[in-house]
Design an enzyme around this catalytic site. Structure first.
Site, short mmCIF file in Angstrom:
data_model
loop_
_atom_site.label_atom_id
_atom_site.label_comp_id
_atom_site.label_asym_id
_atom_site.label_seq_id
_atom_site.Cartn_x
_atom_site.Cartn_y
_atom_site.Cartn_z
N ASP A 101 0.85 -1.19 0.00
CA ASP A 101 0.00 0.00 0.00
C ASP A 101 0.89 1.25 0.00
O ASP A 101 1.74 1.40 0.89
CB ASP A 101 -0.85 -0.05 1.28
CG ASP A 101 -1.86 1.08 1.35
OD1 ASP A 101 -1.64 2.15 0.73
OD2 ASP A 101 -2.87 0.90 2.05
N GLY A 148 -9.33 5.00 -5.55
CA GLY A 148 -8.03 4.34 -5.70
C GLY A 148 -6.96 4.94 -4.79
O GLY A 148 -7.20 5.22 -3.60
N ASP A 199 -5.64 7.88 -4.79
CA ASP A 199 -6.02 9.23 -4.37
C ASP A 199 -6.88 9.19 -3.09
O ASP A 199 -6.60 9.89 -2.11
CB ASP A 199 -6.83 9.84 -5.52
CG ASP A 199 -6.82 11.35 -5.53
OD1 ASP A 199 -6.07 11.93 -4.73
OD2 ASP A 199 -7.56 11.93 -6.33
N SER A 222 -2.34 5.53 -13.72
CA SER A 222 -3.33 5.34 -14.81
C SER A 222 -3.83 3.91 -14.99
O SER A 222 -4.70 3.67 -15.82
CB SER A 222 -2.82 5.85 -16.17
OG SER A 222 -2.84 7.26 -16.22
N GLY A 253 -5.49 1.98 -12.96
CA GLY A 253 -6.69 1.62 -12.20
C GLY A 253 -7.92 2.16 -12.89
O GLY A 253 -8.29 1.72 -13.99
N TYR A 268 -8.32 4.75 -14.53
CA TYR A 268 -8.04 5.33 -15.85
C TYR A 268 -7.76 4.30 -16.94
O TYR A 268 -7.53 4.66 -18.10
CB TYR A 268 -6.92 6.37 -15.76
CG TYR A 268 -7.36 7.69 -15.16
CD1 TYR A 268 -8.67 7.90 -14.75
CD2 TYR A 268 -6.48 8.75 -15.02
CE1 TYR A 268 -9.09 9.12 -14.19
CE2 TYR A 268 -6.88 9.98 -14.48
CZ TYR A 268 -8.18 10.15 -14.06
OH TYR A 268 -8.59 11.35 -13.52
P1 ADP Z 1 -5.69 5.99 -11.96
O1 ADP Z 1 -6.92 6.83 -11.83
O2 ADP Z 1 -4.46 6.81 -12.33
O3 ADP Z 1 -5.90 4.80 -12.82
P2 ADP Z 1 -5.95 4.43 -9.48
O4 ADP Z 1 -5.68 4.94 -8.12
O5 ADP Z 1 -7.34 4.07 -9.83
O6 ADP Z 1 -5.33 5.54 -10.47
O7 ADP Z 1 -5.04 3.16 -9.75
C1 ADP Z 1 -3.66 3.18 -10.03
C2 ADP Z 1 -3.05 1.87 -9.57
O8 ADP Z 1 -2.86 1.92 -8.17
C3 ADP Z 1 -3.89 0.64 -9.85
O9 ADP Z 1 -3.03 -0.39 -10.34
C4 ADP Z 1 -4.48 0.28 -8.49
O10 ADP Z 1 -4.68 -1.11 -8.34
C5 ADP Z 1 -3.38 0.73 -7.57
N1 ADP Z 1 -3.75 1.09 -6.19
C6 ADP Z 1 -4.98 1.37 -5.67
N2 ADP Z 1 -4.87 1.68 -4.36
C7 ADP Z 1 -3.54 1.59 -4.02
C8 ADP Z 1 -2.78 1.78 -2.83
N3 ADP Z 1 -3.36 2.12 -1.68
N4 ADP Z 1 -1.43 1.60 -2.90
C9 ADP Z 1 -0.82 1.26 -4.06
N5 ADP Z 1 -1.48 1.08 -5.22
C10 ADP Z 1 -2.82 1.23 -5.20
#
Ligand code: ADP
Length: 172
Positions: free
Chosen positions: A10, A32, A34, A122, A124, A126
């Site tokens: 994480d 995600g 953010d 991007s 997740g 996106y």
């Molecule tokens: P985007 O909108 O840029 O696609 P996301 O946050 O939806 O961003 O996802 C980006 C990547 O981060 C994805 O592969 C997702 O699985 C991963 N992700 C989601 N939460 C976490 C976290 N807490 N720590 C690390 N990676 C994460």
């Protein structure tokens, strides 16, 4: 050249100088990575994001750019917010995804950060395919001259981890 490592985990828990947030252009939080950063980091981060919107980015942070705030209650010192491109089959936006990594490293250098953790920007919400997203991430950080000594890719699941592993060993 920076040492590049992969971690399954994480991003909010990383003890590094700066963690990169896969933000959206509003800088007002989202899902995600953010959502997790704002939830765990607390309201201080959002307050600084609001100030940035009011002062420098009235129209939102453009895709491919990066800007830093405090990291609030996270173990890191700074959060570097960058806006990845939404994946589109009809248009090659790779340069924007590469720009996120490059600009984040530039901001990290400005801050004097020595260690930086990146999520798979991007890939997740996106919708960027993981194999290509991993290749662009690894190639770009390898090609970008920076003072940062440690670059850590933090992957949330074993599939993402495997893709980054292949990109790092050059087998994609
Ligand atoms: P985007 O909108 O840029 O696609 P996301 O946050 O939806 O961003 O996802 C980006 C990547 O981060 C994805 O592969 C997702 O699985 C991963 N992700 C989601 N939460 C976490 C976290 N807490 N720590 C690390 N990676 C994460």
């Amino acid at each position: 050249m920076a040492e590049i490592s992969l971690v399954l985990g994480d991003i909010t828990e990383q003890r590094v100088d700066a963690v990169v947030n896969a933000a959206n252009s509003s800088l007002m939080g989202g899902g995600g990575v953010d959502g997790a950063i704002h939830r765990k980091g607390g309201p201080e981060i959002l307050a600084e994001c609001r100030e940035l919107r009011a002062s420098r980015y009235a129209g939102g942070l453009p895709t491919g750019q990066a800007v830093a705030t405090t990291a609030g209650r996270l173990p890191a010192r700074w959060v570097i917010h960058t806006v990845g491109p939404v994946y589109a089959r009809s248009e090659d936006r790779s340069h924007l995804l590469a720009s996120c990594y490059r600009e984040s490293l530039r901001v990290a250098d400005e801050l004097g950060a020595k260690s930086v953790a990146f999520p798979a920007i991007s890939t997740g919400i996106y919708g960027w395919p993981l194999d290509d997203g991993a290749r662009i991430a690894v190639e770009t950080v390898r090609e970008t001259p920076a003072e940062v000594a440690e670059i850590r890719f933090v992957l949330f699941d074993t599939t993402a981890y495997a893709h980054f592993g292949r990109a790092l060993s050059g087998s994609t």
